[in-house]
Design a protein around this motif. Structure first.
Motif, PDB file in Angstrom:
ATOM      1  N   MET A 267      -2.715   3.476  -2.635  1.00  0.00           N
ATOM      2  CA  MET A 267      -3.118   2.616  -3.753  1.00  0.00           C
ATOM      3  C   MET A 267      -2.526   1.234  -3.550  1.00  0.00           C
ATOM      4  SD  MET A 267      -2.727   5.168  -7.033  1.00  0.00           S
ATOM      5  CE  MET A 267      -1.009   5.514  -6.709  1.00  0.00           C
TER       6      MET A 267
ATOM      7  N   GLN B 298       0.870  -1.173   0.000  1.00  0.00           N
ATOM      8  CA  GLN B 298       0.000   0.000   0.000  1.00  0.00           C
ATOM      9  C   GLN B 298       0.907   1.222   0.000  1.00  0.00           C
ATOM     10  OE1 GLN B 298      -3.418  -0.413   0.160  1.00  0.00           O
ATOM     11  NE2 GLN B 298      -3.959   1.725   0.233  1.00  0.00           N
TER      12      GLN B 298
ATOM     13  N   GLU C 180      -7.219  -4.484  -7.013  1.00  0.00           N
ATOM     14  CA  GLU C 180      -8.347  -4.248  -6.110  1.00  0.00           C
ATOM     15  C   GLU C 180      -8.452  -5.464  -5.191  1.00  0.00           C
ATOM     16  OE1 GLU C 180     -13.161  -3.591  -6.113  1.00  0.00           O
ATOM     17  OE2 GLU C 180     -12.102  -3.701  -8.029  1.00  0.00           O
TER      18      GLU C 180
ATOM     19  N   GLY D 219      -7.045  -6.541 -11.672  1.00  0.00           N
ATOM     20  CA  GLY D 219      -5.650  -6.162 -11.827  1.00  0.00           C
ATOM     21  C   GLY D 219      -4.729  -7.319 -12.164  1.00  0.00           C
TER      22      GLY D 219
ATOM     23  N   HIS E 198      -1.128  -2.246  -4.566  1.00  0.00           N
ATOM     24  CA  HIS E 198      -0.576  -2.841  -5.774  1.00  0.00           C
ATOM     25  C   HIS E 198       0.333  -4.004  -5.417  1.00  0.00           C
ATOM     26  CE1 HIS E 198       2.195   0.490  -4.792  1.00  0.00           C
ATOM     27  NE2 HIS E 198       3.155  -0.289  -5.282  1.00  0.00           N
TER      28      HIS E 198
ATOM     29  N   ARG F  81       1.758  -3.160 -10.369  1.00  0.00           N
ATOM     30  CA  ARG F  81       0.444  -3.337 -10.980  1.00  0.00           C
ATOM     31  C   ARG F  81      -0.612  -3.023  -9.926  1.00  0.00           C
ATOM     32  NH1 ARG F  81      -0.924  -8.213 -14.474  1.00  0.00           N
ATOM     33  NH2 ARG F  81       1.099  -7.763 -15.349  1.00  0.00           N
ATOM     34  N   LEU F  82      -1.477  -2.065 -10.222  1.00  0.00           N
ATOM     35  CA  LEU F  82      -2.566  -1.733  -9.308  1.00  0.00           C
ATOM     36  C   LEU F  82      -3.540  -2.893  -9.232  1.00  0.00           C
ATOM     37  CD1 LEU F  82      -3.327   1.954 -10.330  1.00  0.00           C
ATOM     38  CD2 LEU F  82      -2.191   1.158  -8.256  1.00  0.00           C
TER      39      LEU F  82
ATOM     40  N   ASP G 212       8.911   0.111  -8.947  1.00  0.00           N
ATOM     41  CA  ASP G 212       8.709  -0.300 -10.329  1.00  0.00           C
ATOM     42  C   ASP G 212      10.037  -0.238 -11.084  1.00  0.00           C
ATOM     43  OD1 ASP G 212       7.620   0.803 -13.349  1.00  0.00           O
ATOM     44  OD2 ASP G 212       6.692  -0.974 -12.470  1.00  0.00           O
TER      45      ASP G 212
END
Length: 116
Positions: A62, A58, A79, A93, A64, A76-77, A110
């Motif tokens: 967001m 988190q 849910e 996702g 991911h 990568r996001l 990333d």
């Protein structure tokens, strides 16, 4: 150094603006050393994708995960869905055929090269 303006439409018609600079030398991020991390495959049970809790991070409010692609961690996001003990369902996702970076992800961003 050369600068350019950038405008793009994102998220329900919002207009984002920024400035892109072309650097003459590589940034420290581009020279990042490989980080040793564990990886695991996503699971699909009853048609639902499940990932280890240690795969979800988190940041910036967001959630991911980091998918391993060509030896690098790619954010990568996702849910997250229901908590299933050591695993959590992912509602969107992921497809269910990804290899995920797991564990202490404090040093992972990333593009970080991953050494298994």
């Amino acid at each position: 150094m050369r600068a350019s303006s950038l405008f793009m439409t994102a998220l329900a018609g919002l207009l984002l603006a920024g400035c892109v600079h072309e650097a003459g030398e590589p940034t420290p991020f581009a020279q990042r050393e490989a980080v040793e991390q564990s990886v695991t495959e996503t699971q699909v049970r009853d048609g639902r994708v499940r990932v280890p809790e240690t795969a979800i991070v988190q940041r910036w409010d967001m959630p991911h995960v980091f998918v391993l692609e060509e030896g690098k961690a790619r954010a990568r996001l996702v849910e997250p869905g229901k908590d299933r003990g050591r695993y959590r369902e992912v509602l969107s996702g992921l497809d269910g055929d990804e290899t995920l970076v797991v564990g202490d992800l404090e040093e992972v961003v990333d593009g970080t090269p991953i050494r298994q």
